[in-house]
Write a protein that holds these residues in place. Sequence first.
Motif, PDB file in Angstrom:
ATOM      1  N   SER A  17      10.867   3.588  -9.270  1.00 32.72           N
ATOM      2  CA  SER A  17      11.521   2.554  -7.928  1.00 32.72           C
ATOM      3  C   SER A  17      10.810   2.744  -7.032  1.00 32.72           C
ATOM      4  O   SER A  17      10.790   1.468  -6.421  1.00 32.72           O
ATOM      5  N   ALA A  18       9.186   3.296  -7.234  1.00 38.96           N
ATOM      6  CA  ALA A  18       8.117   2.303  -5.727  1.00 38.96           C
ATOM      7  C   ALA A  18       7.664   1.330  -6.932  1.00 38.96           C
ATOM      8  O   ALA A  18       7.291   1.351  -5.906  1.00 38.96           O
ATOM      9  N   VAL A  19       7.470   1.940  -8.756  1.00 40.63           N
ATOM     10  CA  VAL A  19       6.730   0.805  -9.187  1.00 40.63           C
ATOM     11  C   VAL A  19       6.582  -0.279  -8.943  1.00 40.63           C
ATOM     12  O   VAL A  19       6.871  -1.549  -8.827  1.00 40.63           O
ATOM     13  N   GLN A  26       1.153  -1.406  -0.015  1.00 39.16           N
ATOM     14  CA  GLN A  26       0.245  -0.206   0.181  1.00 39.16           C
ATOM     15  C   GLN A  26       0.222   1.335  -0.284  1.00 39.16           C
ATOM     16  O   GLN A  26       0.731   2.589  -0.999  1.00 39.16           O
ATOM     17  N   ASP A  27       1.678   1.440   1.116  1.00 39.35           N
ATOM     18  CA  ASP A  27       2.862   2.622   1.056  1.00 39.35           C
ATOM     19  C   ASP A  27       3.358   2.830  -0.125  1.00 39.35           C
ATOM     20  O   ASP A  27       3.614   3.792  -1.021  1.00 39.35           O
ATOM     21  N   LEU A  28       3.905   1.619  -1.155  1.00 40.51           N
ATOM     22  CA  LEU A  28       4.583   1.331  -2.576  1.00 40.51           C
ATOM     23  C   LEU A  28       3.551   2.501  -3.562  1.00 40.51           C
ATOM     24  O   LEU A  28       4.252   2.970  -3.861  1.00 40.51           O
ATOM     25  N   PHE A  29       2.235   2.141  -3.756  1.00 39.12           N
ATOM     26  CA  PHE A  29       1.194   2.360  -4.416  1.00 39.12           C
ATOM     27  C   PHE A  29       1.220   3.948  -4.085  1.00 39.12           C
ATOM     28  O   PHE A  29       1.189   4.904  -5.258  1.00 39.12           O
ATOM     29  N   ASP A  30       1.029   4.171  -2.588  1.00 37.47           N
ATOM     30  CA  ASP A  30       0.832   5.946  -2.347  1.00 37.47           C
ATOM     31  C   ASP A  30       1.534   6.303  -2.632  1.00 37.47           C
ATOM     32  O   ASP A  30       1.814   7.465  -3.755  1.00 37.47           O
ATOM     33  N   GLU A  31       2.858   6.105  -2.832  1.00 34.79           N
ATOM     34  CA  GLU A  31       4.363   6.632  -2.781  1.00 34.79           C
ATOM     35  C   GLU A  31       3.988   6.808  -4.540  1.00 34.79           C
ATOM     36  O   GLU A  31       5.106   8.181  -5.342  1.00 34.79           O
ATOM     37  N   ALA A  32       4.009   5.937  -4.918  1.00 31.84           N
ATOM     38  CA  ALA A  32       4.006   5.557  -6.850  1.00 31.84           C
ATOM     39  C   ALA A  32       3.095   6.332  -7.658  1.00 31.84           C
ATOM     40  O   ALA A  32       3.472   7.402  -8.790  1.00 31.84           O
ATOM     41  N   LEU A  33       2.420   6.675  -7.434  1.00 29.87           N
ATOM     42  CA  LEU A  33       1.043   7.329  -7.622  1.00 29.87           C
ATOM     43  C   LEU A  33       1.522   9.134  -7.083  1.00 29.87           C
ATOM     44  O   LEU A  33       1.303  10.412  -7.956  1.00 29.87           O
ATOM     45  N   ARG A  34       1.705   9.480  -6.226  1.00 26.10           N
ATOM     46  CA  ARG A  34       2.503  10.521  -5.683  1.00 26.10           C
ATOM     47  C   ARG A  34       3.734  11.507  -7.180  1.00 26.10           C
ATOM     48  O   ARG A  34       2.798  12.518  -7.148  1.00 26.10           O
ATOM     49  N   ALA A  35       4.043   9.735  -6.772  1.00 27.03           N
ATOM     50  CA  ALA A  35       5.193  10.644  -7.669  1.00 27.03           C
ATOM     51  C   ALA A  35       4.778  10.944  -8.989  1.00 27.03           C
ATOM     52  O   ALA A  35       5.112  12.061  -9.838  1.00 27.03           O
ATOM     53  N   ALA A  36       4.118  10.265  -9.682  1.00 30.15           N
ATOM     54  CA  ALA A  36       3.685  10.133 -10.671  1.00 30.15           C
ATOM     55  C   ALA A  36       2.809  11.572 -11.067  1.00 30.15           C
ATOM     56  O   ALA A  36       3.221  11.877 -12.554  1.00 30.15           O
ATOM     57  N   ARG A  37       2.254  11.880 -10.117  1.00 31.20           N
ATOM     58  CA  ARG A  37       1.126  13.150 -10.038  1.00 31.20           C
ATOM     59  C   ARG A  37       2.301  14.153 -10.337  1.00 31.20           C
ATOM     60  O   ARG A  37       1.910  14.751 -10.976  1.00 31.20           O
ATOM     61  N   ASP A  38       3.493  14.469  -9.603  1.00 33.36           N
ATOM     62  CA  ASP A  38       4.259  15.271  -9.540  1.00 33.36           C
ATOM     63  C   ASP A  38       5.017  15.363 -10.766  1.00 33.36           C
ATOM     64  O   ASP A  38       5.982  16.047 -11.143  1.00 33.36           O
ATOM     65  N   GLY A  39       4.858  14.314 -11.263  1.00 37.93           N
ATOM     66  CA  GLY A  39       6.079  14.199 -13.066  1.00 37.93           C
ATOM     67  C   GLY A  39       7.264  13.468 -12.178  1.00 37.93           C
ATOM     68  O   GLY A  39       8.073  13.874 -13.672  1.00 37.93           O
ATOM     69  N   ASP A  40       7.138  13.006 -11.949  1.00 30.63           N
ATOM     70  CA  ASP A  40       8.451  12.793 -11.488  1.00 30.63           C
ATOM     71  C   ASP A  40       9.087  10.600 -11.391  1.00 30.63           C
ATOM     72  O   ASP A  40       8.507   9.754 -10.687  1.00 30.63           O
ATOM     73  N   ALA A  41       8.694  10.541 -12.769  1.00 28.42           N
ATOM     74  CA  ALA A  41       9.212   9.589 -13.666  1.00 28.42           C
ATOM     75  C   ALA A  41      10.237   8.339 -12.652  1.00 28.42           C
ATOM     76  O   ALA A  41       9.580   7.087 -12.661  1.00 28.42           O
ATOM     77  N   ALA A  42      11.004   8.592 -12.388  1.00 37.85           N
ATOM     78  CA  ALA A  42      12.388   7.926 -11.606  1.00 37.85           C
ATOM     79  C   ALA A  42      11.797   7.575 -10.264  1.00 37.85           C
ATOM     80  O   ALA A  42      12.277   6.405  -9.847  1.00 37.85           O
ATOM     81  N   GLY A  43      11.034   8.607  -9.869  1.00 39.50           N
ATOM     82  CA  GLY A  43      10.753   8.466  -8.401  1.00 39.50           C
ATOM     83  C   GLY A  43       9.508   7.441  -8.410  1.00 39.50           C
ATOM     84  O   GLY A  43       9.445   6.864  -7.578  1.00 39.50           O
ATOM     85  N   ALA A  44       8.822   7.563  -9.544  1.00 30.37           N
ATOM     86  CA  ALA A  44       7.027   7.156  -9.397  1.00 30.37           C
ATOM     87  C   ALA A  44       7.768   5.674  -9.360  1.00 30.37           C
ATOM     88  O   ALA A  44       7.374   4.401  -9.099  1.00 30.37           O
TER      89      ALA A  44
END
Length: 330
Positions: free
Chosen positions: A258-260, A238-256
């Motif tokens: 790394s969580a996905v 769950q936390d990994l999903f939330d982190e990936a979604l946050r990063a994707a919405r912020d336009g941070d492909a690398a951060g998303a």
Amino acid sequence: MTYCKAYTTVSLGVRGRGLRGRRARTPSRSTAARLIARIVLSIPGAGLAACGDAGPDPVELQTIRAVGLAHLEENRLEEAAAEFGRLVEMAPREAAGFANLGLAYLRMGRLDEAGTAVSRAVDLDPRDPAARLIMADIHLAAERPAAARAALDEALAAAPGHARALYALASLDADSTSAEAVARRTATLGLLATRHPGNVAARVEHVQALLAGNDTDSAASGLEDLRQLVPVFPVEGQDLFDEALRAARDGDAAGALSAVRPFHNVMRTTPGYQRGLRDLRGSGGVLAGLPVVTLGQVVGGGARDAGAVLAALRFTDVTELVGIAPGRGG
């Protein structure tokens, strides 16, 4: 007389315990296949419609099919090839017989013979994608990726949206980091997810591919769709999903990304993902508690008197054959 195709579906389940709760010995799949053929085909005319002159014994053909498939599942390749070799001699117009013969040869490493058998299957049934999928595997085993891609394209031309063909096509680009390969894989996975929106494995792989191509907006949308499909993720995901979604919405492909990636690994353990992956890759074997053999003949009709079929039914005691000890009275 000759018998036309007719619809017959049979399953034999082995649950792990026999009568009276005793542990049952699980029969081999080849034994189970013979058992099924014996039960089903003991009904005169079951699943068959008479339509012409004398031909191969349909009972024997059905038994050979069932036993050959069982040998393939058990990886008894010499035996499988022998059964399907008999089948194509008796039924030289049956595409599935040649396709399965080719599959047995492929697994044995006899690529030239595999190619010959599968080519015959394609000639007999050009609209069936299954033989072309086997042909793609033959080309890959022979290190001919371009020919494999062409075979998969032909499979999709015959059956647009075919899940296994689309996934196999996307897999051809899985190890490449070139922009062209990443774009091609992303587009193929996108089509797969669109055609099969309930497949969790396809959805997760598509999101990861989108992030690899820096398409964060589409990845965020894909993650939101995934949350609708799987409302509750495993706790560790769950936390990994939330982190990936946050990063994707912020336009941070690398951060998303790394969580996905670890989120994807978590999802691999879930029943929904595994079920989707089986749909994309095909089952690698029979799981305990599931049917040992499932036979599904593509069929064309044939009217018959239901009363005559019921009158022909008879009981066969198979407890000893499948290794189930009879229970004691009481």
